[in-house]
Design a protein around this motif. Structure first.
Motif, mmCIF file in Angstrom:
data_model
loop_
_atom_site.group_PDB
_atom_site.id
_atom_site.type_symbol
_atom_site.label_atom_id
_atom_site.label_comp_id
_atom_site.label_asym_id
_atom_site.label_seq_id
_atom_site.Cartn_x
_atom_site.Cartn_y
_atom_site.Cartn_z
ATOM 1 N N ILE A 3 55.329 41.602 32.335
ATOM 2 C CA ILE A 3 54.186 40.885 32.884
ATOM 3 C C ILE A 3 53.167 40.758 31.760
ATOM 4 O O ILE A 3 52.836 41.747 31.093
ATOM 5 C CB ILE A 3 53.571 41.616 34.095
ATOM 6 C CG1 ILE A 3 54.587 41.668 35.246
ATOM 7 C CG2 ILE A 3 52.289 40.904 34.546
ATOM 8 C CD1 ILE A 3 54.110 42.434 36.464
ATOM 9 N N ILE A 4 52.717 39.550 31.534
ATOM 10 C CA ILE A 4 51.727 39.276 30.500
ATOM 11 C C ILE A 4 50.414 38.935 31.196
ATOM 12 O O ILE A 4 50.407 38.182 32.177
ATOM 13 C CB ILE A 4 52.189 38.114 29.601
ATOM 14 C CG1 ILE A 4 53.484 38.506 28.895
ATOM 15 C CG2 ILE A 4 51.100 37.736 28.599
ATOM 16 C CD1 ILE A 4 54.125 37.384 28.120
ATOM 17 N N ILE A 5 49.349 39.502 30.691
ATOM 18 C CA ILE A 5 48.037 39.222 31.267
ATOM 19 C C ILE A 5 47.073 38.747 30.184
ATOM 20 O O ILE A 5 47.290 38.986 28.993
ATOM 21 C CB ILE A 5 47.434 40.451 31.983
ATOM 22 C CG1 ILE A 5 47.227 41.613 31.009
ATOM 23 C CG2 ILE A 5 48.286 40.857 33.172
ATOM 24 C CD1 ILE A 5 46.349 42.726 31.550
ATOM 25 N N VAL A 6 46.034 38.091 30.640
ATOM 26 C CA VAL A 6 44.885 37.775 29.802
ATOM 27 C C VAL A 6 43.704 38.461 30.460
ATOM 28 O O VAL A 6 43.513 38.357 31.683
ATOM 29 C CB VAL A 6 44.657 36.248 29.715
ATOM 30 C CG1 VAL A 6 43.336 35.937 29.041
ATOM 31 C CG2 VAL A 6 45.810 35.584 28.994
ATOM 32 N N GLU A 7 42.950 39.197 29.672
ATOM 33 C CA GLU A 7 41.793 39.882 30.225
ATOM 34 C C GLU A 7 40.584 39.662 29.328
ATOM 35 O O GLU A 7 40.720 39.386 28.141
ATOM 36 C CB GLU A 7 42.070 41.370 30.449
ATOM 37 C CG GLU A 7 42.672 42.104 29.310
ATOM 38 C CD GLU A 7 43.180 43.499 29.662
ATOM 39 O OE1 GLU A 7 43.065 43.956 30.810
ATOM 40 O OE2 GLU A 7 43.717 44.139 28.763
#
Length: 129
Positions: free
Chosen positions: A35-39
């Motif tokens: 799972i790739i996120i942008v925060e």
């Protein structure tokens, strides 16, 4: 600054209440999913996606003399399933052109199901950011 990163499996609960996971559940923690996120700077998740390493079972060909008969295709699928089982691969996908309804029907008879949506391909070195 907004940055992307891989979400470690122990953090996956951070996205469990967001689409699509609120409907589908989280992916299996089997080593095939990331799972790739942008925060943002505060750690607030602004976007997410998942990458799944999948097996593409493709490049089907049957000698014209054997088309319309299940024998060669059945043997081909049986051997392919043996290989997949030996590698403990539980899911595959294939692409059958719309110009080959005969092959679409054949793969469906052997258990393949049409996928919802539309398949898009990306040659990673050609990606535009």
């Amino acid at each position: 600054m907004i940055e992307g990163r891989v979400l470690e499996q122990f953090e996956w609960d951070r996205v469990k209440d967001r689409p699509p996971y609120d409907q589908t559940g989280l992916p299996a923690k089997d080593g095939h999913w990331e799972i790739i996120i942008v925060e943002d700077r505060t750690g607030e998740i602004l976007a997410s996606c998942a990458i799944f390493d999948t097996v593409h079972w493709d490049s089907w060909w049957i000698d014209p003399a054997h088309q319309g008969k299940a024998g060669a295709f059945r043997a081909l699928v049986a051997q392919g399933l043996d290989e997949l089982n030996a590698r403990q691969i539980v899911g595959v996908h294939t692409t059958v052109p719309d110009t080959r309804p005969d092959l679409q029907e054949l793969v469906e008879r052997f258990g393949f199901m049409p996928a919802p949506g539309k398949l898009f391909l990306l040659h990673v070195p050609d990606a535009k950011i």
